[in-house]
Design a protein around this motif. Structure first.
Motif, PDB file in Angstrom:
ATOM      1  N   UNK A 118       0.834  -1.204   0.000  1.00  0.00           N
ATOM      2  CA  UNK A 118       0.000   0.000   0.000  1.00  0.00           C
ATOM      3  C   UNK A 118       0.868   1.254   0.000  1.00  0.00           C
ATOM      4  N   UNK A 119       1.971   1.227   0.776  1.00  0.00           N
ATOM      5  CA  UNK A 119       2.853   2.405   0.841  1.00  0.00           C
ATOM      6  C   UNK A 119       3.484   2.698  -0.518  1.00  0.00           C
ATOM      7  N   UNK A 120       3.941   1.650  -1.199  1.00  0.00           N
ATOM      8  CA  UNK A 120       4.583   1.849  -2.510  1.00  0.00           C
ATOM      9  C   UNK A 120       3.570   2.404  -3.515  1.00  0.00           C
ATOM     10  N   UNK A 121       2.374   1.808  -3.527  1.00  0.00           N
ATOM     11  CA  UNK A 121       1.394   2.281  -4.521  1.00  0.00           C
ATOM     12  C   UNK A 121       0.830   3.644  -4.141  1.00  0.00           C
ATOM     13  N   UNK A 122       0.715   3.908  -2.830  1.00  0.00           N
ATOM     14  CA  UNK A 122       0.253   5.246  -2.425  1.00  0.00           C
ATOM     15  C   UNK A 122       1.291   6.319  -2.775  1.00  0.00           C
TER      16      UNK A 122
END
Lengths: 217, 221
Positions: A118-122
């Motif tokens: 989620x952090x990478x895509x956010x």
């Protein structure tokens, strides 16, 4: 026509990147422009946060706020009543597509947790949002100077600028996922076979959601 | 930075005057104000995008003001190179066969020469800034080219529409200067285009000119 040297603050490759502390991340909520450092200027530190799973909940909150907040000006220029639509497009399409990225990634050997994925895509969505913020004055300029035309309208230009912003976000996804050694090691060789098909899905969903939200129509 | 802006304003005003003289001294004097404005509006509209683009491609911790300085130098260099061509351009402007009711005569040639001038000046300024970036930051060549090329693409995208709004810079001489508005804004041109991108489209897929095309493009129709 002389070019006087400008001293730029460069990231030293030799220094070990320190992850952002909770204090720094919370400080960004009070000073939103410092979020630019988080998602673009300090990529290695951001990658360290993700790789070490350091302060990930706070990081996710900051990225979500950044994505929503920086998308508002572009939405407002598109139409004051629908100022929220670009933010909804960015967060909505990610919410719809993130399960597929994580599940397929795990299945094909990517060693990232839910929060890390989620952090990478956010981070990619936040960069798209930041670019919409940067392109909002340009769209405003187009809206002021272009009258109704059958061939090229401000709405066409808004769509074109949005595509540019999404391209920047996708570029950031690759920079973060593959550009950092520690993170790339965790992701492993399955990165490209997972990310490329996922991006196709992401683009399809984003275009559909843009239609549902009446963006560009 | 102030010196760069002052140089940019002076140099672009000089070049602007030379292109306006293809119509009349009156248009040349209008361009003394309008041409620097073209650069400044473009720079202001793109400022944040230049900064984020440099961060995205470079991944370095730039300061906002550093990026503006580098981008401004790109404009300044292009403007100074164009100013150096101003005497030759002014001579051409005053000696071409002017358009009349039946034909545009040498006017398209003058436009073409100026497009070449702008392309050469822009290309050289771009090349110089790509080279200059190496002194400031140890990036590989490809990143420097992409960074400066991105700035140029952004500038062209916004600058094209800014130029459209601020037109006429050249002006067909058969149009009376006193009847033409200072800024034509989104008024249709002699082909009916109302913005830069539509005009590009109409150049690529050109429709035949109307018989009374010289009556249009003054900003009142």
């Amino acid at each position: 026509m002389t070019n006087q040297p400008i001293e730029l603050e460069a990231n030293s490759r030799d220094e070990e990147a320190q992850p952002f502390s909770r204090q720094e991340l919370r400080g960004m909520l009070g000073a939103p422009l410092r979020m630019v450092d988080l998602v673009l200027g300090e990529r290695r530190r951001f990658a360290a946060n993700v790789a070490q799973e350091h302060r990930l909940p706070t990081l996710l909150v900051v990225l979500t706020v950044a994505t929503a907040a920086f998308a508002l000006p572009f939405g407002a220029v598109l139409g004051p009543q629908g100022f929220w639509r670009i933010a909804a497009l960015l967060l909505g399409s990610l919410a719809i597509c993130i399960p597929s990225l994580h599940v397929f990634g795990r299945y094909l050997g990517i060693g990232l947790s839910w929060a890390q994925t989620l952090a990478v895509s956010l981070a990619a969505a936040a960069v798209t949002s930041l670019f919409t913020f940067a392109l909002a004055p340009i769209l405003g300029f187009f809206r002021v100077t272009m009258s109704a035309s059958d061939v090229v309208t401000p709405q066409n230009m808004a769509v074109m600028l949005l595509i540019c912003a999404f391209a920047a976000g996708i570029g950031q996804l690759f920079f973060v996922a593959l550009g950092n050694r520690a993170l790339a090691r965790r992701i492993g060789p399955a990165a490209i076979p997972v990310i490329i098909p996922w991006l196709v899905l992401y683009v399809i969903i984003t275009v559909r959601l843009a239609g549902v939200l009446h963006i560009g129509s | 930075m102030r010196r760069d802006v002052a140089t940019l304003v002076l140099a672009s005003a000089l070049y602007g005057f030379s292109i306006g003289c293809v119509h009349s001294t009156r248009f040349g004097l209008h361009n003394v104000l309008k041409f620097p404005l073209l650069f400044l509006i473009t720079g202001a509209a793109c400022a944040v995008a230049y900064f984020l683009w440099a961060l995205l491609i470079g991944g370095a911790r730039f300061r906002f003001v550093d990026v503006q300085r580098l981008a401004m130098r790109l404009y300044r260099d292009a403007a100074v190179l164009l100013a150096a061509l101003a005497p030759a351009n002014w001579f051409l402007a005053r000696t071409i066969v002017p358009p009349d009711a039946t034909s545009l005569q040498d006017y398209p040639l003058f436009l073409g020469v100026n497009i070449c001038f702008i392309a050469v000046a822009g290309g050289l300024a771009l090349f110089r800034q790509v080279h200059a970036l190496a002194q400031y930051h140890p990036w590989p060549l490809s990143r420097r080219v992409i960074t400066v090329g991105g700035w140029l693409a952004l500038s062209l995208m916004v600058g094209g529409q800014a130029a459209w709004t601020l037109r006429p810079f050249f002006g067909v001489r058969s149009i009376p200067g006193a009847e033409t508005r200072f800024f034509l804004g989104s008024s249709p041109d002699y082909r009916g285009s109302t913005n830069f991108y539509e005009a590009v489209y109409n150049v690529v897929a050109a429709a035949p000119l109307a018989a009374d095309y010289t009556r249009h493009g003054r900003g009142w129709d």
